[in-house]
Motif scaffolding. Structure first.
Motif, PDB file in Angstrom:
ATOM      1  N   UNK A 133     -33.168  12.076  12.131  1.00  0.00           N
ATOM      2  CA  UNK A 133     -32.394  12.059  10.896  1.00  0.00           C
ATOM      3  C   UNK A 133     -31.493  13.289  10.838  1.00  0.00           C
ATOM      4  N   UNK A 134     -30.212  13.038  10.649  1.00  0.00           N
ATOM      5  CA  UNK A 134     -29.220  14.106  10.584  1.00  0.00           C
ATOM      6  C   UNK A 134     -28.542  14.067   9.224  1.00  0.00           C
ATOM      7  N   UNK A 135     -28.302  15.230   8.652  1.00  0.00           N
ATOM      8  CA  UNK A 135     -27.689  15.297   7.330  1.00  0.00           C
ATOM      9  C   UNK A 135     -26.402  16.109   7.382  1.00  0.00           C
ATOM     10  N   UNK A 136     -25.446  15.691   6.579  1.00  0.00           N
ATOM     11  CA  UNK A 136     -24.198  16.430   6.446  1.00  0.00           C
ATOM     12  C   UNK A 136     -23.552  16.084   5.119  1.00  0.00           C
ATOM     13  N   UNK A 137     -22.742  17.017   4.642  1.00  0.00           N
ATOM     14  CA  UNK A 137     -22.006  16.830   3.397  1.00  0.00           C
ATOM     15  C   UNK A 137     -20.556  16.499   3.733  1.00  0.00           C
ATOM     16  N   UNK A 138     -19.927  15.699   2.897  1.00  0.00           N
ATOM     17  CA  UNK A 138     -18.534  15.339   3.128  1.00  0.00           C
ATOM     18  C   UNK A 138     -17.721  15.572   1.856  1.00  0.00           C
ATOM     19  N   UNK A 139     -16.411  15.507   2.016  1.00  0.00           N
ATOM     20  CA  UNK A 139     -15.516  15.538   0.867  1.00  0.00           C
ATOM     21  C   UNK A 139     -15.319  14.107   0.356  1.00  0.00           C
ATOM     22  N   UNK A 140     -14.547  13.951  -0.699  1.00  0.00           N
ATOM     23  CA  UNK A 140     -14.381  12.639  -1.328  1.00  0.00           C
ATOM     24  C   UNK A 140     -13.228  11.826  -0.762  1.00  0.00           C
ATOM     25  N   UNK A 141     -12.425  12.420   0.116  1.00  0.00           N
ATOM     26  CA  UNK A 141     -11.254  11.713   0.640  1.00  0.00           C
ATOM     27  C   UNK A 141     -11.029  12.116   2.090  1.00  0.00           C
ATOM     28  N   UNK A 142     -10.236  11.308   2.836  1.00  0.00           N
ATOM     29  CA  UNK A 142      -9.982  11.635   4.241  1.00  0.00           C
ATOM     30  C   UNK A 142      -9.416  13.022   4.390  1.00  0.00           C
ATOM     31  N   UNK A 143      -9.763  13.748   5.461  1.00  0.00           N
ATOM     32  CA  UNK A 143     -10.593  13.294   6.590  1.00  0.00           C
ATOM     33  C   UNK A 143     -12.094  13.420   6.366  1.00  0.00           C
ATOM     34  N   UNK A 144     -12.550  13.704   5.172  1.00  0.00           N
ATOM     35  CA  UNK A 144     -13.958  13.710   4.769  1.00  0.00           C
ATOM     36  C   UNK A 144     -14.779  14.883   5.308  1.00  0.00           C
ATOM     37  N   UNK A 145     -14.335  15.514   6.384  1.00  0.00           N
ATOM     38  CA  UNK A 145     -15.162  16.548   7.003  1.00  0.00           C
ATOM     39  C   UNK A 145     -15.138  17.847   6.200  1.00  0.00           C
ATOM     40  N   UNK A 146     -16.253  18.572   6.282  1.00  0.00           N
ATOM     41  CA  UNK A 146     -16.394  19.805   5.532  1.00  0.00           C
ATOM     42  C   UNK A 146     -17.303  20.748   6.299  1.00  0.00           C
ATOM     43  N   UNK A 147     -17.213  22.047   5.991  1.00  0.00           N
ATOM     44  CA  UNK A 147     -18.089  23.043   6.607  1.00  0.00           C
ATOM     45  C   UNK A 147     -19.331  23.226   5.740  1.00  0.00           C
ATOM     46  N   UNK A 148     -20.451  23.550   6.400  1.00  0.00           N
ATOM     47  CA  UNK A 148     -21.695  23.781   5.675  1.00  0.00           C
ATOM     48  C   UNK A 148     -21.962  25.274   5.536  1.00  0.00           C
ATOM     49  N   UNK A 149     -22.377  25.661   4.329  1.00  0.00           N
ATOM     50  CA  UNK A 149     -22.657  27.068   4.059  1.00  0.00           C
ATOM     51  C   UNK A 149     -24.026  27.203   3.396  1.00  0.00           C
ATOM     52  N   UNK A 150     -24.716  28.259   3.780  1.00  0.00           N
ATOM     53  CA  UNK A 150     -25.954  28.625   3.116  1.00  0.00           C
ATOM     54  C   UNK A 150     -25.646  29.728   2.120  1.00  0.00           C
ATOM     55  N   UNK A 151     -25.930  29.461   0.861  1.00  0.00           N
ATOM     56  CA  UNK A 151     -25.756  30.458  -0.186  1.00  0.00           C
ATOM     57  C   UNK A 151     -27.130  31.022  -0.545  1.00  0.00           C
ATOM     58  N   UNK A 152     -27.278  32.331  -0.427  1.00  0.00           N
ATOM     59  CA  UNK A 152     -28.539  32.978  -0.805  1.00  0.00           C
ATOM     60  C   UNK A 152     -28.262  33.971  -1.925  1.00  0.00           C
ATOM     61  N   UNK A 153     -28.963  33.765  -3.024  1.00  0.00           N
ATOM     62  CA  UNK A 153     -28.769  34.578  -4.218  1.00  0.00           C
ATOM     63  C   UNK A 153     -30.086  35.274  -4.559  1.00  0.00           C
ATOM     64  N   UNK A 154     -30.055  36.590  -4.644  1.00  0.00           N
ATOM     65  CA  UNK A 154     -31.241  37.356  -5.034  1.00  0.00           C
ATOM     66  C   UNK A 154     -30.953  38.056  -6.360  1.00  0.00           C
ATOM     67  N   UNK A 155     -31.834  37.844  -7.340  1.00  0.00           N
ATOM     68  CA  UNK A 155     -31.643  38.418  -8.670  1.00  0.00           C
ATOM     69  C   UNK A 155     -32.847  39.272  -9.047  1.00  0.00           C
ATOM     70  N   UNK A 156     -32.639  40.153  -9.988  1.00  0.00           N
ATOM     71  CA  UNK A 156     -33.762  40.900 -10.557  1.00  0.00           C
ATOM     72  C   UNK A 156     -34.586  39.960 -11.420  1.00  0.00           C
TER      73      UNK A 156
END
Length: 468
Positions: free
Chosen positions: A339-362
């Motif tokens: 099983x492979x997962x990916x995110x796309x945009x809503x219109x052609x060419x649909x491809x998008x980059x994947x980012x990891x967002x890490x948030x550290x708070x008090x």
């Protein structure tokens, strides 16, 4: 809306549109061939139960399909021997690979308009014979009866494949592309040839009447040397289980960005937009403008939580949607049912980059909500995070159309209101990293941020791609 309501709407849509379907278009003389339409009247009179024909497109006749059958093969052989041009020549070339397009269920009996678009996209990408299977007469109106006939369609296709083998085609040179129910047709063709055909690509393979079926009765990895599938509507018309060596679940495989979640904006958008997104994404991927990379993970939830960031199971090379051999996988044997997962945009060419967002708070006294926005020019990506009093580190995956080094700015906004009353959030650090990383860039991080309600915080990045 409930599944039953959606099914009722689909039936109503079927009856309405079937009333306006015209008489089927037939080829006459040397005119360009086309797929047929099936009318509701013909269906009721049972004039056509099952009829399978084939259209041929190559780089020599991309805009004018030919009818193709056993006589076409004999004609090709005679022309090669005698070099006579008294009749229109067949453009089929046995020395080239052959891609076979198999459409699926036709709810209204109308021919699939996208077949020639897909054929042209394939021919622009590679020099092959494209055979489009026309089984509209047997694929229309009553879904349960269509499912009863799909194996007979596969048998008829296998007869043609046997004939092509006799003329020099190799089983491993065939690539079947099956859409919806057509994917299971292609799978049964593969079963008839003991899984020796080269490749099957399944575009949102049909789910109804197949989700609990035995592998003999549905597509599975044993049907070809390599099977790849794209899932976009696994909660309604598509299948929710892996059926190939690799299965790409776009945006989790269910709801696609840009498709209506309500009946009112568009009947098409509500009924089949998710289901047909697999086809449109695949056609877009064929032009090679950007890579559509899948990340292996046990579930979509784990993927979104940033627990799957690499492709170690494939020795570091992530599979891609498109025509690359084995989807770009270099390990042998190829793993199954990945099983492979990916995110796309809503219109052609649909491809998008994947980012990891890490948030550290008090530590927080009260729950809070933070809206994160990435901006590049007029491109924006937003994601909301709900912060709790018992957690200080948050990880989430989001997508953005450009690379990490092209992101202009990041903005944090404390959107907490009635139920999220933390007035000020101390962000110890917010870090953004791209995955899978090809150049091993360092994450973009900003430290020691105070975000108050009504006072968004933003930071501009100044960098140039390739400077890492």
């Amino acid at each position: 809306m409930a599944r039953e309501h959606r099914a009722v709407l689909l039936c109503a849509f079927t009856v309405f549109t079937s009333l306006v379907v015209g008489v089927e278009e037939r080829q006459r003389g040397d005119e360009c061939a086309d797929l047929n339409n099936a009318t509701w009247q013909e269906y009721r009179q049972q004039r056509f139960k099952l009829q399978v024909q084939y259209l041929l497109l190559t780089r020599r006749n991309m805009d004018c399909a030919q009818m193709f059958n056993q006589e076409s093969l004999s004609e090709t052989q005679q022309q090669q021997q005698q070099q006579q041009q008294q009749q229109q020549p067949s453009y089929f070339n046995v020395s080239r690979p052959t891609t076979v397009i198999v459409h699926g269920y036709r709810v209204t009996g109308r021919k699939p308009s996208w077949v020639k678009q897909l054929a042209r996209a394939l021919l622009r990408a590679q020099d092959v014979n494209v055979l489009a299977v026309d089984w509209v007469y047997g694929a229309s109106f009553a879904y349960n009866l269509v499912v009863e006939d799909y194996k007979e369609v596969a048998v008829q296709i296998s007869i043609l494949i046997n004939q092509l083998q006799q003329h020099g085609c190799k089983l491993e040179s065939f690539h079947f592309i099956g859409i919806s129910l057509g994917a299971h047709v292609a799978g049964f063709v593969g079963t008839l040839f003991d899984g020796k055909i080269g490749r099957i690509t399944a575009l949102d393979p049909a789910g109804p009447m197949f989700k609990g079926a035995d592998t003999f009765d549905r597509l599975d990895p044993s049907d070809a040397l390599f099977v790849d599938a794209i899932h976009t509507d696994s909660d309604y018309f598509g299948i929710s289980i892996p059926v190939g060596h690799v299965d790409f679940f776009l945006n989790g495989g269910k709801d696609q960005t840009g498709c209506a979640r309500s009946l009112f904006p568009s009947m098409y958008g509500y009924v089949i937009c998710d289901h047909m997104r697999a086809l449109h994404v695949y056609m877009s991927a064929l032009n090679g403008s950007c890579a559509m990379v899948g990340i292996p993970c046990s579930s979509y939830e784990d993927f979104l939580k940033g627990r799957c960031l690499d492709c170690d199971v494939f020795k570091g090379t992530c599979p891609t949607i498109g025509l690359s051999a084995n989807s770009g996988i270099v390990v042998s044997p190829v793993p199954r049912e990945q099983q492979l997962f990916l995110l796309t945009t809503s219109s052609p060419p649909f491809c998008s980059r994947h980012f990891l967002l890490q948030l550290e708070v008090s530590p927080l006294d009260k729950s809070a909500e933070v809206e994160v926005t990435l901006t590049t020019g007029n491109l924006r990506t937003e994601r909301r995070l709900r912060l709790q009093t018992d957690t200080t580190v948050y990880r989430t995956v989001l997508s953005h159309p450009v690379a990490l080094c092209e992101i202009d700015s990041i903005k944090l906004k404390n959107t907490g209101a009635r139920f999220y009353r933390q007035s000020e959030i101390h962000v110890r650090s917010v870090c953004l990293s791209e995955f899978p990383s090809l150049r091993r860039e360092e994450p973009l991080c900003v430290n020691n941020i105070h975000v108050r309600r009504g006072a968004p915080w933003s930071h501009d990045f100044v960098q140039v791609c390739g400077s890492f």
